[in-house]
Design a protein around this motif. Structure first.
Motif, PDB file in Angstrom:
ATOM      1  N   LEU A 132     -27.349  16.332  -3.052  1.00 39.97           N
ATOM      2  CA  LEU A 132     -26.372  15.250  -3.161  1.00 39.97           C
ATOM      3  C   LEU A 132     -25.205  15.428  -2.197  1.00 39.97           C
ATOM      4  O   LEU A 132     -24.524  14.457  -1.850  1.00 39.97           O
ATOM      5  CB  LEU A 132     -25.824  15.160  -4.592  1.00 39.97           C
ATOM      6  CG  LEU A 132     -26.801  14.693  -5.665  1.00 39.97           C
ATOM      7  CD1 LEU A 132     -26.159  14.845  -7.041  1.00 39.97           C
ATOM      8  CD2 LEU A 132     -27.229  13.251  -5.430  1.00 39.97           C
TER       9      LEU A 132
ATOM     10  N   THR B 243     -28.201   5.304  -0.797  1.00 43.69           N
ATOM     11  CA  THR B 243     -29.554   5.769  -0.538  1.00 43.69           C
ATOM     12  C   THR B 243     -30.452   4.598  -0.140  1.00 43.69           C
ATOM     13  O   THR B 243     -30.053   3.433  -0.191  1.00 43.69           O
ATOM     14  CB  THR B 243     -30.134   6.521  -1.752  1.00 43.69           C
ATOM     15  OG1 THR B 243     -31.322   7.212  -1.347  1.00 43.69           O
ATOM     16  CG2 THR B 243     -30.457   5.590  -2.907  1.00 43.69           C
TER      17      THR B 243
ATOM     18  N   LEU C 161     -22.236   6.870  -3.908  1.00 45.27           N
ATOM     19  CA  LEU C 161     -23.330   7.461  -3.138  1.00 45.27           C
ATOM     20  C   LEU C 161     -24.253   6.357  -2.647  1.00 45.27           C
ATOM     21  O   LEU C 161     -24.420   5.327  -3.321  1.00 45.27           O
ATOM     22  CB  LEU C 161     -24.128   8.441  -4.003  1.00 45.27           C
ATOM     23  CG  LEU C 161     -23.350   9.614  -4.611  1.00 45.27           C
ATOM     24  CD1 LEU C 161     -24.220  10.338  -5.643  1.00 45.27           C
ATOM     25  CD2 LEU C 161     -22.904  10.580  -3.525  1.00 45.27           C
TER      26      LEU C 161
ATOM     27  N   ILE D  37     -23.843   4.332  -7.645  1.00 46.69           N
ATOM     28  CA  ILE D  37     -24.942   4.617  -6.721  1.00 46.69           C
ATOM     29  C   ILE D  37     -25.583   3.304  -6.290  1.00 46.69           C
ATOM     30  O   ILE D  37     -25.953   2.478  -7.126  1.00 46.69           O
ATOM     31  CB  ILE D  37     -26.010   5.522  -7.366  1.00 46.69           C
ATOM     32  CG1 ILE D  37     -25.373   6.802  -7.921  1.00 46.69           C
ATOM     33  CG2 ILE D  37     -27.096   5.869  -6.346  1.00 46.69           C
ATOM     34  CD1 ILE D  37     -26.350   7.712  -8.655  1.00 46.69           C
TER      35      ILE D  37
ATOM     36  N   TYR E 174     -26.750  12.488   2.708  1.00 43.83           N
ATOM     37  CA  TYR E 174     -26.205  12.480   1.358  1.00 43.83           C
ATOM     38  C   TYR E 174     -24.874  13.207   1.243  1.00 43.83           C
ATOM     39  O   TYR E 174     -24.669  14.287   1.789  1.00 43.83           O
ATOM     40  CB  TYR E 174     -27.235  13.022   0.380  1.00 43.83           C
ATOM     41  CG  TYR E 174     -28.412  12.078   0.343  1.00 43.83           C
ATOM     42  CD1 TYR E 174     -28.257  10.803  -0.195  1.00 43.83           C
ATOM     43  CD2 TYR E 174     -29.623  12.407   0.932  1.00 43.83           C
ATOM     44  CE1 TYR E 174     -29.302   9.890  -0.165  1.00 43.83           C
ATOM     45  CE2 TYR E 174     -30.670  11.507   0.950  1.00 43.83           C
ATOM     46  CZ  TYR E 174     -30.493  10.246   0.404  1.00 43.83           C
ATOM     47  OH  TYR E 174     -31.517   9.335   0.448  1.00 43.83           O
TER      48      TYR E 174
ATOM     49  N   LEU F  53     -31.117   9.963  -7.027  1.00 37.99           N
ATOM     50  CA  LEU F  53     -29.735  10.429  -6.933  1.00 37.99           C
ATOM     51  C   LEU F  53     -29.072  10.499  -8.305  1.00 37.99           C
ATOM     52  O   LEU F  53     -28.200  11.343  -8.534  1.00 37.99           O
ATOM     53  CB  LEU F  53     -28.922   9.515  -6.021  1.00 37.99           C
ATOM     54  CG  LEU F  53     -28.932   9.870  -4.525  1.00 37.99           C
ATOM     55  CD1 LEU F  53     -30.332   9.747  -3.932  1.00 37.99           C
ATOM     56  CD2 LEU F  53     -27.965   8.994  -3.750  1.00 37.99           C
TER      57      LEU F  53
END
Length: 264
Positions: free
Chosen positions: A128, A44, A42, A94, A159, A55
């Motif tokens: 998410l 961000t 992920l 992440i 996301y 997250l």
């Protein structure tokens, strides 16, 4: 929500919006049992109310724990990975962009995006896999892309799972990452060759490869444009001296995996 529920929702969004070809890859590699997902990734920005910890929170609430930290200096990124006590649950990687280290122009655009976020959108875990929490112009996307592929990808898609990862250790007929690459190339897929087709080695206890990202249509304020979406990764892990498989990540390899979403 259980981890299984969350990853199913992430997968559904991933194959619908970000990487439709992943469903075909899945079918090409699946044998007599369901594929094991090694990890998801992920992305961000490190600006409140967003950021890596935001997250991570839904995963931590499901029992995940932080296990490793990584730095990508040239891309201005930091990352952490998280593991669940149940080793069959996927790991979670992440990363976040250190916005303050980027140009004033990029900072202004990203700050404008984050200013549109309502913190109430960040409760629970649905965000998410909810896509963008902001409006974005294609002109701003192009400005971001000229400086940071990472920033432009995140700004455009919001996301969702940047990628899922097949656990190559599980496969019975394709034992090596290179064999997976060859099999997929024969089926018409393009493999990420940045840093070599296979990133890592048995010496660093992890080998990885990936397809290049799908091209997907995304809505911008001026209309819809086709840009890189998500990709599918493949990972083979090697045993530590105690016989347990290595569960971390190798920054030098991950750095090249990031480039699977570069425009081409």
């Amino acid at each position: 929500m259980t981890p299984t529920d969350l990853f199913q929702s992430l997968w559904n969004d991933y194959i619908d919006r970000l990487c439709p070809s992943a469903d075909k890859v899945h079918q090409l590699l699946e044998e007599d049992e369901a594929l094991i997902n090694d990890h998801i990734a992920l992305r961000t920005f490190n600006l409140a109310p967003l950021g890596l910890e935001t997250l991570a929170r839904p995963f931590i609430e499901l029992g995940y724990q932080a296990c490793g930290e990584y730095l990508f200096e040239s891309k201005k990124l930091v990352a952490k990975h998280y593991e669940h006590p149940d080793p069959l649950q996927p790991k979670v990687f992440i990363s976040e962009l250190k916005v303050a280290e980027c140009s004033a122009q990029l900072q202004a655009i990203v700050q404008g995006l984050v200013a549109q976020v309502d913190e109430r959108q960040l409760t629970g875990s649905d965000f998410l896999f909810g896509g963008r929490l902001w409006e974005l112009s294609y002109a701003d996307y192009q400005v971001l892309a000229a400086e940071s592929e990472y920033a432009s990808w995140l700004a455009a898609h919001g996301y969702g799972a940047n990628h899922f990862t097949v656990n190559v250790n599980q496969l019975k007929h394709l034992h090596e990452v290179q064999q997976v690459n060859d099999h997929l190339r024969q089926a018409g897929f393009t493999i990420n060759e940045s840093g070599g087709e296979v990133k890592g080695s048995p010496q660093v206890l992890l080998e990885q490869s990936s397809t290049m990202a799908d091209k997907v249509e995304v809505r911008f304020s001026e209309g819809s444009y086709t840009i890189p979406g998500g990709f599918y990764e493949f990972a083979k892990r090697y045993p530590l001296p105690d016989g347990k498989l290595y569960t971390g990540f190798v920054a030098a390899s991950a750095d090249k995996i990031f480039e699977s979403t570069d425009s081409r």
